[in-house]
Design an enzyme around this catalytic site. Structure first.
Site, PDB file in Angstrom:
ATOM      1  CG  HIS A  67      -0.436   0.157   2.529  1.00  0.00           C
ATOM      2  ND1 HIS A  67       0.050  -0.907   3.251  1.00  0.00           N
ATOM      3  CD2 HIS A  67      -0.285   1.240   3.341  1.00  0.00           C
ATOM      4  CE1 HIS A  67       0.473  -0.501   4.425  1.00  0.00           C
ATOM      5  NE2 HIS A  67       0.289   0.807   4.512  1.00  0.00           N
TER       6      HIS A  67
ATOM      7  CG  HIS B 254      -3.303  -0.135   7.463  1.00  0.00           C
ATOM      8  ND1 HIS B 254      -3.075   0.384   8.713  1.00  0.00           N
ATOM      9  CD2 HIS B 254      -2.330   0.354   6.659  1.00  0.00           C
ATOM     10  CE1 HIS B 254      -2.002   1.156   8.678  1.00  0.00           C
ATOM     11  NE2 HIS B 254      -1.534   1.158   7.446  1.00  0.00           N
TER      12      HIS B 254
ATOM     13  CG  HIS C  87       0.613   4.221   4.989  1.00  0.00           C
ATOM     14  ND1 HIS C  87      -0.168   3.533   5.903  1.00  0.00           N
ATOM     15  CD2 HIS C  87      -0.096   5.328   4.650  1.00  0.00           C
ATOM     16  CE1 HIS C  87      -1.304   4.198   6.096  1.00  0.00           C
ATOM     17  NE2 HIS C  87      -1.274   5.292   5.341  1.00  0.00           N
TER      18      HIS C  87
END
Length: 246
Positions: free
Chosen positions: A99, A161, A101
């Protein structure tokens, strides 16, 4: 008591409770063997509100080739990991980020500059572009993607998340890399939820429970590696988190 003396006491008290890592170097990159052909890489960063945090990623070996699942948390650690791979006599053939981040993507710019193929979902690259950050050179649009067919499979179970979180399945080892969608057994909360989709998190984990019920090893984004019970642990945390934030 004099004001100056009070101020001195407060200063000393604050210093005594300051994080140990605030004035020291971060721990060096760690590399640990999980199976005959899979290694865990662990990098660190000091995160506001959480202190010193570890971050997990994988190195998957196939013959003379190596693949990385999630870059370390810094360019420096990414360079160190690449040096380690080269020193073992392997050639890095691809890197996939689960992802957007930084604990998953911080090394993308360095890897791109060194002509290492980088991969991310279209969702992830769209967010990286919006943030003005380096994009993975290769994208995939479908919920299922084979980085290496029958060996390294990427799957999008739904948001949790983050809107774009994917997982990686290694069928030969029955190893599921859950990334930050999955919480370690020691975790008592969902951790960083600044970009979370709490309404979808538990359902996304249920999808993993159905799809990967035979997983022998489950690697969370942070914390100790566990078994398939980490999925149920995370589902419960996500269910509670959704209820609390309604």
């Amino acid at each position: 008591m004099r004001p100056i003396f009070v101020a001195l006491l407060l200063t000393l008290a604050l210093m005594s409770h300051a994080p140990v890592w605030a004035s020291e170097e971060l721990p060096p990159l760690k590399i640990q063997q999980l199976t005959d052909s899979v290694y865990l890489h662990i990098s660190h960063k000091i995160v506001d509100g959480f202190g010193l945090v570890d971050s997990n990623g994988l190195v998957v070996l196939m013959g003379s080739e190596a693949y990385i699942v999630d870059t370390p948390w810094s360019t420096q650690d990414t360079e160190t990991l690449l040096q380690w791979i080269n020193a073992q006599g392997f050639t890095l053939k691809g890197v996939v980020s689960t992802h957007f981040h930084e604990d998953r993507t911080a090394g993308i710019e360095y890897l791109n500059a060194n002509a290492i193929p980088t991969y991310a979902s279209a969702r992830t690259n769209k967010i990286l572009q919006r943030q003005g950050r380096s994009l993975a050179a290769n994208t995939f649009n479908k919920d299922k993607f084979s980085l290496v067919k029958a060996h390294i499979e990427v799957f999008y179970p739904g948001a949790g998340h983050a809107q774009d979180n994917v997982v990686v399945w290694l069928p030969e080892q029955k190893l599921l890399f859950g990334g930050c969608l999955i919480r370690a057994n020691a975790a008592t909360s969902l951790g960083n939820t600044s970009d979370a989709v709490l309404s979808a998190w538990s359902a996304s984990v249920e999808e993993l429970q159905s799809r990967y019920a035979d997983a022998k090893l489950v690697v969370p984004g942070h914390g100790d590696v566990g078994d398939v019970s980490l999925l149920e642990h995370t589902r419960v945390l996500a269910t509670v988190g959704r209820a609390v934030n309604k």
